[in-house]
Design an enzyme around this catalytic site. Structure first.
Site, PDB file in Angstrom:
ATOM      1  N   SER A 104       0.821  -1.222   0.000  1.00 13.00           N
ATOM      2  CA  SER A 104       0.000   0.000   0.000  1.00 13.00           C
ATOM      3  C   SER A 104       0.856   1.274   0.000  1.00 13.00           C
ATOM      4  O   SER A 104       0.521   2.226  -0.727  1.00 13.00           O
ATOM      5  CB  SER A 104      -1.003  -0.017   1.160  1.00 13.00           C
ATOM      6  N   ASP A 168      -5.235  -2.031   7.704  1.00  9.86           N
ATOM      7  CA  ASP A 168      -5.001  -3.315   7.036  1.00  9.86           C
ATOM      8  C   ASP A 168      -4.210  -4.251   7.963  1.00  9.86           C
ATOM      9  O   ASP A 168      -3.049  -4.565   7.706  1.00  9.86           O
ATOM     10  CB  ASP A 168      -4.214  -3.019   5.742  1.00  9.86           C
TER      11      ASP A 168
HETATM   12  C1  LIG Z   1      -1.457  -7.117   6.008  1.00 14.66           C
HETATM   13  S1  LIG Z   1       0.116  -6.442   6.335  1.00 14.66           S
HETATM   14  C2  LIG Z   1       0.056  -4.867   5.605  1.00 14.66           C
HETATM   15  C3  LIG Z   1       0.082  -4.849   4.125  1.00 14.66           C
HETATM   16  C4  LIG Z   1       0.061  -3.474   3.516  1.00 14.66           C
HETATM   17  N1  LIG Z   1      -0.948  -2.615   4.086  1.00 14.66           N
HETATM   18  C5  LIG Z   1      -0.158  -3.583   2.018  1.00 14.66           C
HETATM   19  O1  LIG Z   1      -1.305  -3.436   1.544  1.00 14.66           O
HETATM   20  O2  LIG Z   1       0.799  -3.795   1.299  1.00 14.66           O
HETATM   21  C6  LIG Z   1       0.012  -6.046   8.038  1.00 14.66           C
HETATM   22  C7  LIG Z   1       1.263  -5.399   8.625  1.00 14.66           C
HETATM   23  O3  LIG Z   1       0.929  -4.846   9.901  1.00 14.66           O
HETATM   24  C8  LIG Z   1       2.049  -4.954  10.777  1.00 14.66           C
HETATM   25  N2  LIG Z   1       1.502  -4.771  12.139  1.00 14.66           N
HETATM   26  C9  LIG Z   1       0.934  -5.693  12.961  1.00 14.66           C
HETATM   27  N3  LIG Z   1       0.396  -5.105  14.040  1.00 14.66           N
HETATM   28  C10 LIG Z   1       0.615  -3.759  13.895  1.00 14.66           C
HETATM   29  C11 LIG Z   1       0.258  -2.623  14.668  1.00 14.66           C
HETATM   30  N4  LIG Z   1      -0.444  -2.730  15.806  1.00 14.66           N
HETATM   31  N5  LIG Z   1       0.623  -1.404  14.220  1.00 14.66           N
HETATM   32  C12 LIG Z   1       1.327  -1.264  13.057  1.00 14.66           C
HETATM   33  N6  LIG Z   1       1.680  -2.316  12.282  1.00 14.66           N
HETATM   34  C13 LIG Z   1       1.321  -3.543  12.689  1.00 14.66           C
HETATM   35  C14 LIG Z   1       2.621  -6.299  10.437  1.00 14.66           C
HETATM   36  O4  LIG Z   1       3.986  -6.374  10.820  1.00 14.66           O
HETATM   37  C15 LIG Z   1       2.419  -6.364   8.909  1.00 14.66           C
HETATM   38  O5  LIG Z   1       3.566  -5.912   8.225  1.00 14.66           O
END
Ligand SMILES: C[S@@+](CC[C@H](N)C(=O)[O-])C[C@H]1O[C@@H](n2cnc3c(N)ncnc32)[C@H](O)[C@@H]1O
Length: 283
Positions: A104, A168
């Site tokens: 994203s 996300d």
């Molecule tokens: C589904 S991936 C994101 C993909 C990205 N949004 C995309 O569309 O390319 C979720 C990410 O959230 C991170 N994450 C998990 N918990 C989090 C939090 N509370 N705050 C920020 N990042 C977090 C994980 O390490 C992971 O890299």
């Protein structure tokens, strides 16, 4: 617990739906000169190689973006999907071979202008490093290794009063389902005109029903729900479908999705695939 790595999943069917919507939303925001703020609560690494061990291990992109990106300029493809496909093609150095796939932040970096700014949150120590490196020359990007839910609430309303928030989460923790919805409801209280996009996986149908109920009982208005299920709901097969809740979508988004969804069903669907597009909450 931080075991989730998006590198395994980059470009899968869920990314295709999520990122085609994100592209349309951000592109719409750039139609006005006035700058806006993009907030990405769970950013991931920003950009992914499709040749590395992660992508190759699962091969998920082969059942997603690779199936719909073709060399013949996607002649049968709906017009609404083209901004996303063009963006993906432009990123691969050799336009005849798909070698990288944007996360994203990668999509936002392509679309945001000098007057727009981005706030990107990520917790994973490796992915935050990749993200920081990737955004190094992006002057109006602000990257933080901190909790994205809190991050969103601390940034709304943005000074410009124009904003897009993407939430996300990895849903490794069951609490993500309620936390994500409640973050949007709280953020909406402070910034009711923002556009909010919440991604979800269909793993257990009851969890999605609970999210819908929580939204419909809240004071949030104008919520569009889109879902693409590659196969029938099942408690046995992991993620069978994917969806988005979109608060304050631009007015054309519903008709753009009307065009895109049948194409995804035809090209990415398996047995009993289906899609849903509904105005869950009226304006
Ligand atoms: C589904 S991936 C994101 C993909 C990205 N949004 C995309 O569309 O390319 C979720 C990410 O959230 C991170 N994450 C998990 N918990 C989090 C939090 N509370 N705050 C920020 N990042 C977090 C994980 O390490 C992971 O890299």
């Amino acid at each position: 617990m931080l075991s989730y790595r998006h590198a395994f999943h980059a470009g899968n069917f869920a990314d295709v739906l999520k990122h085609s919507v994100l592209t349309l939303v951000l592109e719409y925001m750039t139609r006005k000169d006035k700058g806006f703020t993009y907030i990405d609560s769970h950013s991931g690494a920003g950009m992914y190689s499709l040749h590395d061990e992660y992508a190759q291990k699962t091969g998920e992109y082969k059942e997603g973006i690779a199936k719909i990106i073709t060399k013949n300029n996607n002649k049968d493809c709906p017009e609404s999907l083209m901004p996303y496909l063009d963006l993906i093609k432009d990123l691969s150095p050799d336009q005849n071979e798909l070698t990288v796939y944007p996360g994203s932040p990668g999509i936002a970096k392509q679309l945001l202008r000098r007057q727009d700014s981005a706030h990107l949150f990520e917790l994973h120590p490796t992915d935050i490093q990749h993200l920081t490196d990737y955004c190094q020359r992006w002057r109006k990007s602000h990257i933080k290794q901190s909790d994205g839910y809190q991050g969103v609430l601390g940034l709304v309303p943005p000074p410009s009063r124009r904003g897009v928030v993407l939430i996300d989460p990895p849903y490794e923790l069951k609490e993500d389902y309620t936390k994500a919805v409640r973050t949007i409801i709280k953020a909406y209280d402070k910034f009711a005109t923002g556009t909010y996009i919440l991604w979800y996986p269909v793993v257990t149908r009851e969890r999605i029903d609970t999210m819908e109920t929580e939204f419909t009982r809240s004071h949030v208005k104008n919520l569009l729900q889109v879902e693409f299920c590659q196969q029938a709901d099942s408690d046995e097969y992991g993620m069978t479908g994917t969806g988005l809740f979109i608060v304050n979508p631009h007015w054309q988004l519903k008709s753009q999705l009307d065009d895109i969804l049948p194409y995804l069903k035809t090209n990415l669907g398996k047995e009993h695939s289906r899609f849903i597009l509904k105005q869950l909450i009226a304006e």
